[in-house]
Design a protein around this motif. Sequence first.
Motif, PDB file in Angstrom:
ATOM      1  N   ALA A 130      -2.801  13.379  -2.148  1.00  0.00           N
ATOM      2  CA  ALA A 130      -4.001  13.820  -2.863  1.00  0.00           C
ATOM      3  C   ALA A 130      -4.840  12.600  -3.231  1.00  0.00           C
ATOM      4  O   ALA A 130      -4.314  11.494  -3.366  1.00  0.00           O
ATOM      5  N   ALA A 131      -6.140  12.813  -3.415  1.00  0.00           N
ATOM      6  CA  ALA A 131      -7.044  11.718  -3.778  1.00  0.00           C
ATOM      7  C   ALA A 131      -6.737  11.191  -5.171  1.00  0.00           C
ATOM      8  O   ALA A 131      -6.938  10.014  -5.456  1.00  0.00           O
ATOM      9  N   GLU A 132      -6.248  12.043  -6.052  1.00  0.00           N
ATOM     10  CA  GLU A 132      -5.827  11.663  -7.397  1.00  0.00           C
ATOM     11  C   GLU A 132      -4.561  12.430  -7.713  1.00  0.00           C
ATOM     12  O   GLU A 132      -4.437  13.601  -7.342  1.00  0.00           O
ATOM     13  N   GLY A 133      -3.641  11.800  -8.421  1.00  0.00           N
ATOM     14  CA  GLY A 133      -2.380  12.474  -8.739  1.00  0.00           C
ATOM     15  C   GLY A 133      -1.593  12.720  -7.470  1.00  0.00           C
ATOM     16  O   GLY A 133      -1.517  11.858  -6.603  1.00  0.00           O
ATOM     17  N   GLY A 134      -1.050  13.904  -7.331  1.00  0.00           N
ATOM     18  CA  GLY A 134      -0.313  14.260  -6.124  1.00  0.00           C
ATOM     19  C   GLY A 134       1.039  13.576  -6.041  1.00  0.00           C
ATOM     20  O   GLY A 134       1.506  12.953  -6.995  1.00  0.00           O
ATOM     21  N   GLN A 135       1.645  13.683  -4.869  1.00  0.00           N
ATOM     22  CA  GLN A 135       2.965  13.111  -4.627  1.00  0.00           C
ATOM     23  C   GLN A 135       2.867  11.948  -3.646  1.00  0.00           C
ATOM     24  O   GLN A 135       2.106  12.018  -2.682  1.00  0.00           O
ATOM     25  N   GLN A 136       3.674  10.922  -3.883  1.00  0.00           N
ATOM     26  CA  GLN A 136       3.723   9.812  -2.939  1.00  0.00           C
ATOM     27  C   GLN A 136       4.509  10.251  -1.707  1.00  0.00           C
ATOM     28  O   GLN A 136       5.524  10.931  -1.804  1.00  0.00           O
ATOM     29  N   VAL A 137       4.016   9.877  -0.530  1.00  0.00           N
ATOM     30  CA  VAL A 137       4.684  10.186   0.734  1.00  0.00           C
ATOM     31  C   VAL A 137       5.591   9.001   1.053  1.00  0.00           C
ATOM     32  O   VAL A 137       5.110   7.891   1.238  1.00  0.00           O
ATOM     33  N   THR A 138       6.901   9.240   1.091  1.00  0.00           N
ATOM     34  CA  THR A 138       7.842   8.137   1.234  1.00  0.00           C
ATOM     35  C   THR A 138       8.647   8.165   2.531  1.00  0.00           C
ATOM     36  O   THR A 138       9.419   7.254   2.788  1.00  0.00           O
ATOM     37  N   ASP A 139       8.480   9.190   3.348  1.00  0.00           N
ATOM     38  CA  ASP A 139       9.293   9.293   4.571  1.00  0.00           C
ATOM     39  C   ASP A 139       8.553   8.769   5.806  1.00  0.00           C
ATOM     40  O   ASP A 139       8.788   9.214   6.914  1.00  0.00           O
ATOM     41  N   LEU A 140       7.666   7.785   5.611  1.00  0.00           N
ATOM     42  CA  LEU A 140       6.894   7.230   6.723  1.00  0.00           C
ATOM     43  C   LEU A 140       7.796   6.417   7.651  1.00  0.00           C
ATOM     44  O   LEU A 140       8.797   5.852   7.228  1.00  0.00           O
ATOM     45  N   GLY A 147      10.807   2.937   1.289  1.00  0.00           N
ATOM     46  CA  GLY A 147      10.002   3.455   0.192  1.00  0.00           C
ATOM     47  C   GLY A 147       8.654   3.992   0.606  1.00  0.00           C
ATOM     48  O   GLY A 147       7.861   4.388  -0.237  1.00  0.00           O
ATOM     49  N   GLY A 148       8.358   3.993   1.904  1.00  0.00           N
ATOM     50  CA  GLY A 148       7.054   4.430   2.374  1.00  0.00           C
ATOM     51  C   GLY A 148       5.944   3.459   2.014  1.00  0.00           C
ATOM     52  O   GLY A 148       4.769   3.808   2.063  1.00  0.00           O
ATOM     53  N   LEU A 149       6.309   2.227   1.635  1.00  0.00           N
ATOM     54  CA  LEU A 149       5.316   1.230   1.245  1.00  0.00           C
ATOM     55  C   LEU A 149       4.903   0.405   2.456  1.00  0.00           C
ATOM     56  O   LEU A 149       5.743  -0.210   3.114  1.00  0.00           O
ATOM     57  N   LEU A 150       3.617   0.398   2.745  1.00  0.00           N
ATOM     58  CA  LEU A 150       3.075  -0.363   3.866  1.00  0.00           C
ATOM     59  C   LEU A 150       2.718  -1.761   3.363  1.00  0.00           C
ATOM     60  O   LEU A 150       2.069  -1.904   2.325  1.00  0.00           O
ATOM     61  N   GLU A 151       3.143  -2.771   4.068  1.00  0.00           N
ATOM     62  CA  GLU A 151       2.899  -4.151   3.645  1.00  0.00           C
ATOM     63  C   GLU A 151       1.559  -4.638   4.193  1.00  0.00           C
ATOM     64  O   GLU A 151       1.269  -4.490   5.372  1.00  0.00           O
ATOM     65  N   ALA A 183       0.845  -1.189   0.000  1.00  0.00           N
ATOM     66  CA  ALA A 183       0.000   0.000   0.000  1.00  0.00           C
ATOM     67  C   ALA A 183       0.879   1.238   0.000  1.00  0.00           C
ATOM     68  O   ALA A 183       1.866   1.315   0.730  1.00  0.00           O
ATOM     69  N   SER A 184       0.526   2.194  -0.843  1.00  0.00           N
ATOM     70  CA  SER A 184       1.270   3.449  -0.901  1.00  0.00           C
ATOM     71  C   SER A 184       0.403   4.589  -0.383  1.00  0.00           C
ATOM     72  O   SER A 184      -0.820   4.529  -0.421  1.00  0.00           O
ATOM     73  N   VAL A 185       1.063   5.620   0.092  1.00  0.00           N
ATOM     74  CA  VAL A 185       0.390   6.765   0.709  1.00  0.00           C
ATOM     75  C   VAL A 185       0.661   7.996  -0.149  1.00  0.00           C
ATOM     76  O   VAL A 185       1.799   8.238  -0.573  1.00  0.00           O
ATOM     77  N   TRP A 186      -0.393   8.781  -0.379  1.00  0.00           N
ATOM     78  CA  TRP A 186      -0.315   9.933  -1.285  1.00  0.00           C
ATOM     79  C   TRP A 186      -0.870  11.172  -0.607  1.00  0.00           C
ATOM     80  O   TRP A 186      -1.669  11.074   0.325  1.00  0.00           O
ATOM     81  N   LEU A 191      -3.821  12.660   3.949  1.00  0.00           N
ATOM     82  CA  LEU A 191      -3.161  11.518   3.335  1.00  0.00           C
ATOM     83  C   LEU A 191      -4.202  10.551   2.783  1.00  0.00           C
ATOM     84  O   LEU A 191      -5.290  10.408   3.335  1.00  0.00           O
ATOM     85  N   PHE A 192      -3.829   9.891   1.696  1.00  0.00           N
ATOM     86  CA  PHE A 192      -4.705   8.947   1.016  1.00  0.00           C
ATOM     87  C   PHE A 192      -3.934   7.655   0.781  1.00  0.00           C
ATOM     88  O   PHE A 192      -2.763   7.675   0.417  1.00  0.00           O
ATOM     89  N   LEU A 193      -4.597   6.519   0.967  1.00  0.00           N
ATOM     90  CA  LEU A 193      -3.962   5.207   0.913  1.00  0.00           C
ATOM     91  C   LEU A 193      -4.599   4.372  -0.181  1.00  0.00           C
ATOM     92  O   LEU A 193      -5.806   4.441  -0.402  1.00  0.00           O
ATOM     93  N   ILE A 194      -3.771   3.576  -0.875  1.00  0.00           N
ATOM     94  CA  ILE A 194      -4.281   2.628  -1.865  1.00  0.00           C
ATOM     95  C   ILE A 194      -3.359   1.414  -1.869  1.00  0.00           C
ATOM     96  O   ILE A 194      -2.144   1.546  -1.656  1.00  0.00           O
ATOM     97  N   GLY A 195      -3.927   0.246  -2.084  1.00  0.00           N
ATOM     98  CA  GLY A 195      -3.154  -0.993  -2.058  1.00  0.00           C
ATOM     99  C   GLY A 195      -2.404  -1.244  -3.338  1.00  0.00           C
ATOM    100  O   GLY A 195      -2.586  -2.266  -3.997  1.00  0.00           O
ATOM    101  N   SER A 196      -1.565  -0.310  -3.712  1.00  0.00           N
ATOM    102  CA  SER A 196      -0.804  -0.388  -4.950  1.00  0.00           C
ATOM    103  C   SER A 196       0.461   0.445  -4.792  1.00  0.00           C
ATOM    104  O   SER A 196       0.393   1.572  -4.296  1.00  0.00           O
ATOM    105  N   PRO A 197       1.617  -0.054  -5.199  1.00  0.00           N
ATOM    106  CA  PRO A 197       2.841   0.733  -5.042  1.00  0.00           C
ATOM    107  C   PRO A 197       2.898   1.971  -5.933  1.00  0.00           C
ATOM    108  O   PRO A 197       3.562   2.952  -5.592  1.00  0.00           O
ATOM    109  N   ASP A 198       2.174   1.956  -7.073  1.00  0.00           N
ATOM    110  CA  ASP A 198       2.237   3.124  -7.961  1.00  0.00           C
ATOM    111  C   ASP A 198       1.054   4.072  -7.785  1.00  0.00           C
ATOM    112  O   ASP A 198       0.912   5.055  -8.499  1.00  0.00           O
ATOM    113  N   GLY A 199       0.172   3.792  -6.823  1.00  0.00           N
ATOM    114  CA  GLY A 199      -0.930   4.709  -6.519  1.00  0.00           C
ATOM    115  C   GLY A 199      -2.179   4.508  -7.338  1.00  0.00           C
ATOM    116  O   GLY A 199      -3.119   5.287  -7.216  1.00  0.00           O
TER     117      GLY A 199
END
Length: 133
Positions: free
Chosen positions: A30-40, A50-54, A25-28, A75-83
């Motif tokens: 914005a709800a669409e587009g935006g930047q991935q948050v990687t410093d989690l 990589g800020g990727l939640l397993e 799961a990746s964190v962003w 913050l917005f979450l989706i179960g995909s590494p590329d958002g």
Amino acid sequence: MARTYLRGTWRAGTQDGRPIPDAQASVWDAAEGGQQVTDLRTLDGALIPGGLLECDAWGYISLPGWIDPADVPHLFLIGSPDGTIPGVGRVHLAPADTPARVTSLETQHAGLAGRVVGLENSRGTPGGIATLD
């Protein structure tokens, strides 16, 4: 101030509601587009690579909780590494530390209100503030 999020009941799922086992799961920001948050970070302060939640085998986030050190407002979450997952939107996350933040703001406001009253009470007193016409 870092913002804290708990696991809750979020699950990576497909458009028809099936879980995505072992998803990343990746964190962003914005709800669409935006930047991935990687410093989690984990709750004990370790960087999450990589800020990727397993997710676990049922698609649920397997971390007990995590921290956003940058304190991103939304913050917005989706179960995909590329958002992206076709037909599936990102989920808006609610931080777990909101009550503590509200208490902190109320305390700051009370302190400011006390200083304003003190300033108003010093008007016209020796060494205080003179009202000018």
